[in-house]
Structure formats: structure tokens, C-alpha cells
Design a protein around this motif. Structure first.
Motif, PDB file in Angstrom:
ATOM      1  N   ASN A  53     -56.007  -8.876  39.015  1.00  0.00           N
ATOM      2  CA  ASN A  53     -55.635 -10.185  38.483  1.00  0.00           C
ATOM      3  C   ASN A  53     -54.544 -10.001  37.443  1.00  0.00           C
ATOM      4  OD1 ASN A  53     -58.195 -11.292  39.793  1.00  0.00           O
ATOM      5  ND2 ASN A  53     -59.047  -9.900  38.262  1.00  0.00           N
ATOM      6  N   ILE A  54     -53.628 -10.955  37.364  1.00  0.00           N
ATOM      7  CA  ILE A  54     -52.453 -10.808  36.505  1.00  0.00           C
ATOM      8  C   ILE A  54     -52.235 -12.087  35.702  1.00  0.00           C
ATOM      9  CG2 ILE A  54     -49.953 -10.376  36.460  1.00  0.00           C
ATOM     10  CD1 ILE A  54     -50.297  -9.118  39.289  1.00  0.00           C
ATOM     11  N   TRP A  55     -51.999 -11.910  34.396  1.00  0.00           N
ATOM     12  CA  TRP A  55     -51.556 -12.991  33.513  1.00  0.00           C
ATOM     13  C   TRP A  55     -50.200 -12.581  32.964  1.00  0.00           C
ATOM     14  CZ3 TRP A  55     -56.475 -11.400  34.125  1.00  0.00           C
ATOM     15  CH2 TRP A  55     -57.477 -12.367  34.279  1.00  0.00           C
ATOM     16  N   THR A  56     -49.178 -13.404  33.172  1.00  0.00           N
ATOM     17  CA  THR A  56     -47.838 -13.046  32.708  1.00  0.00           C
ATOM     18  C   THR A  56     -47.123 -14.259  32.129  1.00  0.00           C
ATOM     19  OG1 THR A  56     -45.687 -12.125  33.350  1.00  0.00           O
ATOM     20  CG2 THR A  56     -46.872 -13.382  35.032  1.00  0.00           C
ATOM     21  N   LEU A 114     -54.583 -12.891  25.353  1.00  0.00           N
ATOM     22  CA  LEU A 114     -53.916 -11.631  25.019  1.00  0.00           C
ATOM     23  C   LEU A 114     -52.474 -11.639  25.505  1.00  0.00           C
ATOM     24  CD1 LEU A 114     -54.111  -8.800  23.818  1.00  0.00           C
ATOM     25  CD2 LEU A 114     -55.060  -8.009  26.003  1.00  0.00           C
ATOM     26  N   ALA A 115     -52.248 -12.146  26.734  1.00  0.00           N
ATOM     27  CA  ALA A 115     -50.887 -12.200  27.267  1.00  0.00           C
ATOM     28  C   ALA A 115     -50.002 -13.110  26.425  1.00  0.00           C
ATOM     29  CB  ALA A 115     -50.920 -12.679  28.715  1.00  0.00           C
ATOM     30  N   THR A 116     -50.561 -14.245  25.990  1.00  0.00           N
ATOM     31  CA  THR A 116     -49.802 -15.184  25.170  1.00  0.00           C
ATOM     32  C   THR A 116     -49.556 -14.626  23.775  1.00  0.00           C
ATOM     33  OG1 THR A 116     -50.737 -17.060  26.397  1.00  0.00           O
ATOM     34  CG2 THR A 116     -49.802 -17.521  24.211  1.00  0.00           C
ATOM     35  N   HIS A 117     -50.603 -14.072  23.185  1.00  0.00           N
ATOM     36  CA  HIS A 117     -50.506 -13.544  21.826  1.00  0.00           C
ATOM     37  C   HIS A 117     -49.462 -12.444  21.720  1.00  0.00           C
ATOM     38  CE1 HIS A 117     -52.063 -12.443  17.810  1.00  0.00           C
ATOM     39  NE2 HIS A 117     -51.861 -11.185  18.187  1.00  0.00           N
ATOM     40  N   GLY A 118     -49.420 -11.569  22.705  1.00  0.00           N
ATOM     41  CA  GLY A 118     -48.560 -10.399  22.601  1.00  0.00           C
ATOM     42  C   GLY A 118     -47.308 -10.420  23.438  1.00  0.00           C
ATOM     43  N   ILE A 120     -64.911  -6.344  23.098  1.00  0.00           N
ATOM     44  CA  ILE A 120     -64.251  -6.990  24.237  1.00  0.00           C
ATOM     45  C   ILE A 120     -63.679  -8.344  23.838  1.00  0.00           C
ATOM     46  CG2 ILE A 120     -64.488  -7.834  26.607  1.00  0.00           C
ATOM     47  CD1 ILE A 120     -66.688  -5.765  27.035  1.00  0.00           C
ATOM     48  N   PRO A 121     -64.494  -9.299  23.342  1.00  0.00           N
ATOM     49  CA  PRO A 121     -63.896 -10.581  22.954  1.00  0.00           C
ATOM     50  C   PRO A 121     -62.913 -10.463  21.793  1.00  0.00           C
ATOM     51  CG  PRO A 121     -66.202 -10.476  22.271  1.00  0.00           C
ATOM     52  CD  PRO A 121     -65.961  -9.314  23.178  1.00  0.00           C
ATOM     53  N   LEU A 122     -63.124  -9.489  20.912  1.00  0.00           N
ATOM     54  CA  LEU A 122     -62.179  -9.320  19.810  1.00  0.00           C
ATOM     55  C   LEU A 122     -60.805  -8.893  20.322  1.00  0.00           C
ATOM     56  CD1 LEU A 122     -64.436  -7.519  17.155  1.00  0.00           C
ATOM     57  CD2 LEU A 122     -63.653  -9.908  17.112  1.00  0.00           C
ATOM     58  N   SER A 123     -60.765  -7.995  21.298  1.00  0.00           N
ATOM     59  CA  SER A 123     -59.475  -7.486  21.779  1.00  0.00           C
ATOM     60  C   SER A 123     -58.806  -8.429  22.772  1.00  0.00           C
ATOM     61  CB  SER A 123     -59.649  -6.097  22.407  1.00  0.00           C
ATOM     62  OG  SER A 123     -60.558  -6.141  23.486  1.00  0.00           O
ATOM     63  N   PHE A 124     -59.583  -9.257  23.472  1.00  0.00           N
ATOM     64  CA  PHE A 124     -59.014 -10.236  24.398  1.00  0.00           C
ATOM     65  C   PHE A 124     -58.790 -11.601  23.749  1.00  0.00           C
ATOM     66  CE2 PHE A 124     -60.196  -7.290  27.762  1.00  0.00           C
ATOM     67  CZ  PHE A 124     -59.259  -7.542  28.761  1.00  0.00           C
ATOM     68  N   PHE A 182     -53.591  -3.448  19.490  1.00  0.00           N
ATOM     69  CA  PHE A 182     -53.507  -3.063  20.894  1.00  0.00           C
ATOM     70  C   PHE A 182     -52.125  -3.372  21.469  1.00  0.00           C
ATOM     71  CE2 PHE A 182     -58.163  -2.744  22.522  1.00  0.00           C
ATOM     72  CZ  PHE A 182     -58.515  -2.020  21.395  1.00  0.00           C
ATOM     73  N   VAL A 183     -51.620  -4.556  21.160  1.00  0.00           N
ATOM     74  CA  VAL A 183     -50.297  -4.930  21.676  1.00  0.00           C
ATOM     75  C   VAL A 183     -49.210  -4.025  21.078  1.00  0.00           C
ATOM     76  CG1 VAL A 183     -48.530  -6.739  21.614  1.00  0.00           C
ATOM     77  CG2 VAL A 183     -50.898  -7.311  22.213  1.00  0.00           C
ATOM     78  N   GLY A 184     -49.300  -3.758  19.777  1.00  0.00           N
ATOM     79  CA  GLY A 184     -48.320  -2.870  19.154  1.00  0.00           C
ATOM     80  C   GLY A 184     -48.341  -1.483  19.771  1.00  0.00           C
ATOM     81  N   PHE A 185     -49.540  -1.006  20.068  1.00  0.00           N
ATOM     82  CA  PHE A 185     -49.678   0.310  20.690  1.00  0.00           C
ATOM     83  C   PHE A 185     -49.085   0.293  22.098  1.00  0.00           C
ATOM     84  CE2 PHE A 185     -52.260   3.882  22.458  1.00  0.00           C
ATOM     85  CZ  PHE A 185     -51.886   4.847  21.548  1.00  0.00           C
TER      86      PHE A 185
END
Length: 516
Positions: free
Chosen positions: A104-107, A142-146, A433-437, A464-467
Motif C-alpha cells: 500500500n502506498i501513500w504519496t 506520516l506522509a503528509t507530515h514529512g 506505532i501510533p506515535l510514529s505514524f 523518523f522523517v529526518g532520518f
């Protein structure tokens, strides 16, 4: 253009739109992306393009216990607007099938020039259960945030992915690691296709929780995975050693006996409905006791060395890696309101710690050490601290220290954020999991949605996104002098060796990886 002409054009447009059904109008707006195998149709959701159920491999039913086959080209447009089935398992899933090789993909956009970092998530479930068809792992926030491309992957599990038959029949030479080969096939699909979804195939981060982290640690030592990912984050999931082929064969024998399948009766095994194979998972593990364990096998074919023994895998030295655990891992496994803890006291504390350990140390001695070091701690607090430090945490320490010794770029974190809805759970396994997503309000989350939870989640997502973007964390790398560790909480901060006393206590004896 006259007013009459404009009115005529507008009226004609309205007539054209009126002639389309609502589904047809929606479909015209659906995003279409060309992959190497064919075109797929997704959906526009909240500013993102979302593709659910994109096939990366063929139906595994006809190749049971064998390596997967890449997806075959198709004509027309493949619908990718709904999740596909998950691998058959004992845990409850909405739909299950051996035809489960989907991602599955979110972009934020499907421009191949965008070259966004790609974050590929691998689910947990101890190799036997789990799925990314889960509100907690929805990739939208996560996709939107980062401004990243998020990919989640399903693959074969339990007997379907890890039943080791190689010593019994050469046709099944890949059976002990078929689930890992599925993931490698998915990463090849990402390499070949993700640019069309706006991602950068040269900047792929793998992150996974629990069993997902263990799968990543295993792939770091798997030659076929070399070059397919460029950063890694393991969340409460480690794999120091894999199952040896002799023990794996003993587990296979126990499983076959539970199914009532004679050794060599492979036609019967291959013809069985998948539901019957799932029933066989109730077999008792001949080495560990309890339910039969399935996981990667040192088959000297796809996996030719243990993931993190005797050292960090050299092929992964160049891959930046972040390793993390939660402060109270075992509060997820051992119910604070259940009988083990509800009747806990100083007289039975050692006996109840003993079965939870993965370190062969005297539990009475462990209790005495904790009581001397922390005289104001309750029996319950010592119980959870000792079982976390002697069961769920040592693998991460071993991996981080092995990489530090090799000079590989490594960062460590610890989640101290405690549940706001179930405070007795503390900071348990899976709270990351919910914290990182960013899925704080999703079904199954225990974080709560208040300002503290949002602050902890932003800190984890930013890290996570910075990494993913740079291959570096915002705090010092882990080394054997300081052991710098990011503590994720409502107010996140860096501490050096935050559980150093417990680390030294349990480092006196070897860690026994479950299943090895």
C-alpha cells in the motif's frame, strides 16, 4: 466571447456532467500510475494519492513453501483502492488468503521528479501474525507530515512463510525463509516502481515494529537484500540469531505431527486448504514450549550467517541504523490487572519473573539486586523492569553495541511516553506505532490524543522523517563511551546510558534469542 456563448458552454458542461454517474465522475479524478507490470488506479484522499492493494507478487497458493514469483504484467487498469487479504494466521483479520503479496502506498504526488524519501513499514507479530491492514499503520498522517512516500507491506507468515522443509525435500529449499524472500521481492518492486509514485528509489528507509524490526535485522545480513534499502529503524524488534536448521526441522516435525501429515506426504500437505494449515499452528514448540515458533532459518542458502552473531553483519555497516525500545515492554504482554500481577508479592516475585526471562540468571539474585539498588520500588515495578530488561531489551543492546564496535552509524532511542488512556500499561510494547505514524486516535491506540501525546508523536515523526531524509538523527550517535539515547516523551530529551545499571546487570550472561 459573448455572455450568450459563455452561458452555452457552461450549460453544455453541466449537461455533460449530468450525464455521468457519481462513480464515473469520481473515477475520472482517480490517480493513475504506470508501473512496470501495468497501470494501477488509486484514490485521492485529503491531498494525498493513496494506492491500497498493489500486487507485487503472484498468488503463493500454487507455490506453497517456495520462493515467490514477481507480479506478471497485465493489460488494462488494476484497481488499487482497497486493502488486499492478509496472510492466513490465527489472529483475526478482515480477509485472509495465500494470495497476500500486496503493498500500500501513500504519496503527496506521483511526479517522478519529486524524489521524496521512501519509508517502507514492515509489520510485527513475531513472524506468525499481523498485517498492515490496521488503522494504526495508516500512512496518511506520516506522509503528509514529512512530505514522504509511505509504503506498507504484507507477506507470508508462520508455516506459509517459515516452515523449514529444506532437509526433507529439495523442492522446498527456500521454505525456511520464504517470508523474508517475499519482503525482498517487495523491495525490488519498490526499487523498480516507486519513482512513478514520487519516491526516490535511492533513498529507501525500512522501519518495523517488533517482528517487523526482527525481519529488518535479518535482512541486514541477507545477501539478496543488499542495496535494496539505505536506512533502517527497528522498533522493539531484534534478531540476534536465527533458528538453526536442526531445531527448525524439529519444529517442522512437531507441526506435521499436529496436522497428521506423514513425513514425505508432500502432495497431501500441498493440497490442504489453508484453514487446515492454520489449525496446525497449535502444535507445541519442541524447544521453547508453548505455540510452535516460526522465523528465519540459517539455511546456508538465502541466510548464511546469523543476523547479529558473532558481530554486526559487515554488509550493513554502511547502512545508518536507529534502534529503539519502549520503557515498559512487558506491560503489553503481562496484564497489570491479570492474576500474575494482581497477586504479586515479595514471596512469589522471583518465581514469577523466572519464566519471562531470556537470560539464565537466578531470579532470586535479580530480585535482591533490584531491591538493593531501588529500595523504594514495589514488587510490581521490579517485576516489569526485570522482565523488560531480561527479555525484551537485551537484543537491542547487543545489536547497538555490536554496531558501535564496528564503527557503523548507529542511533538509539527509548520511548518513555506512557499511555494516557490505560496508565497501568505505562510505556508498553506497541505504543510506538501510533506515535510514529501519528495515528493517535485510531482504533487500538492507547496513547490518548491530548497535547502531551501530540508532542511525543511529533518528536517521533520528526526524528523518523529526518532520518529517512538524511541518514542521521538529531542526537549524538551511539558509542561505547556515552551510549547517547533519545528519550521520546511529552518533552523529549537525550540521556547517556539511561538504564546503564540494568544493562550491566543482565550483560553478565548470554542472551538466548527465542527460536534459535
Amino acid at each position: 466571447m459573448s455572455g450568450a456563448d459563455r452561458r452555452s458552454i457552461i450549460a453544455g458542461g453541466v449537461t455533460l456532467l449530468a450525464g455521468l454517474s457519481a462513480p464515473a465522475m469520481a473515477r475520472r479524478a482517480d490517480p493513475l500510475v504506470d508501473t512496470r507490470a501495468g497501470r494501477v488506479r488509486g484514490r485521492r484522499e485529503g491531498g494525498l494519492l493513496v494506492f491500497r492493494g498493489v500486487r507485487y507478487g503472484e498468488d503463493t497458493a500454487s507455490r506453497r513453501f517456495r520462493a515467490p514469483e514477481p507480479v506478471r504484467p497485465w493489460t488494462g487498469v488494476a484497481d488499487a483502492t482497497a486493502f488486499a487479504p492478509s496472510c492466513p494466521q490465527r489472529a483475526r483479520q478482515v480477509a485472509m488468503s495465500e494470495d497476500c503479496l500486496f503493498l500500500n502506498i501513500w504519496t503527496p504526488g506521483a511526479d517522478s521528479r519529486a524524489k521524496r524519501p521512501v519509508m517502507v513499514y514492515i509489520h510485527g507479530g513475531a513472524y506468525s501474525n499481523g498485517s498492515v491492514v490496521d488503522p494504526l499503520t495508516d500512512g496518511a498522517r506520516l506522509a503528509t507530515h514529512g512530505d514522504v512516500v509511505v509504503v506498507t507491506v504484507n507477506h507470508r507468515l508462520n508455516a506459509f512463510g517459515y516452515l523449514y522443509l529444506a532437509r526433507k525435500d529439495a523442492r522446498f529449499a527456500d521454505s525456511g525463509n520464504a517470508g523474508q524472500l517475499d519482503l525482498i521481492l517487495a523491495l525490488r518492486w519498490v526499487r523498480d516502481n516507486i519513482a512513478a509514485f514520487g519516491g526516490d528509489p535511492a533513498n529507501v528507509l525500512l522501519f518495523g515494529q517488533s517482528g517487523g524490526g526482527a525481519k529488518i535485522a535479518t535482512m541486514m545480513a541477507t545477501p539478496a537484500a543488499d542495496g535494496l534499502f539505505h536506512r533502517a529503524i527497528t522498533m522493539s524488534g531484534q534478531q540476534v540469531t536465527a533458528s538453526g536448521p536442526i531445531n527448525a526441522t524439529r519444529r517442522t516435525d512437531a507441526y506435521l505431527a499436529n496436522l497428521g501429515v506423514a513425513d514425505g506426504d508432500w502432495d497431501r500437505l500441498l493440497a490442504m486448504p489453508w484453514q487446515r494449515l492454520v489449525e496446525g499452528l497449535t502444535a507445541e514448540d519442541p524447544i521453547l514450549g508453548g505455540g510452535v515458533y516460526f522465523g528465519p532459518v540459517l539455511d546456508m542458502r538465502s541466510l548464511t550467517r546469523h543476523p547479529f552473531w558473532p558481530d554486526a553483519p559487515p554488509q550493513a555497516h554502511r547502512i545508518p541504523m536507529m534502534l529503539g525500545n519502549t520503557h515498559d515492554e512487558t506491560r503489553a504482554f503481562i496484564d497489570p490487572k491479570g492474576p500474575v500481577v494482581a497477586t504479586l508479592d515479595w514471596r512469589n516475585l522471583a518465581a514469577r519473573i523466572a519464566p519471562e526471562l531470556r537470560m539464565d540468571l537466578s531470579p532470586e539474585w535479580i530480585v535482591a539486586q533490584y531491591r538493593a539498588q531501588f529500595p523504594d520500588w514495589s514488587a510490581e515495578r521490579i517485576f516489569y523492569a526485570a522482565t523488560t530488561a531480561g527479555r525484551s531489551w537485551p537484543g537491542q543492546v547487543i545489536e547497538a553495541e555490536a554496531r558501535a564496535r564496528s564503527g557503523a552509524p548507529t542511533w538509539v532511542y527509548q520511548v518513555d511516553f506512557t499511555s494516557r488512556t490505560n496508565p497501568e500499561r505505562g510505556a508498553p510494547h506497541t505504543i510506538d506505532i501510533p506515535l510514529s505514524f501519528g495515528t493517535l486516535g485510531a482504533e487500538g491506540s492507547i496513547t490518548g490524543t491530548d497535547g502531551d501525546a501530540q508532542a511525543a508523536s511529533r518528536a517521533m515523526m520528526d526524528a523518523f522523517v529526518g532520518f529517512a531524509r538524511t541518514g542521521r538523527a538529531a542526537w549524538p550517535p551511539y558509542d561505547l563511551d556515552r551510549r547517547a539515547t533519545m528519550i521520546f516523551d511529552a518533552q523529549s530529551m537525550v540521556q547517556n546510558d539511561p538504564r546503564g545499571w540494568e544493562r550491566v546487570l543482565f550483560a553478565r550472561v548470554p542472551y538466548v534469542q527465542p527460536g534459535s
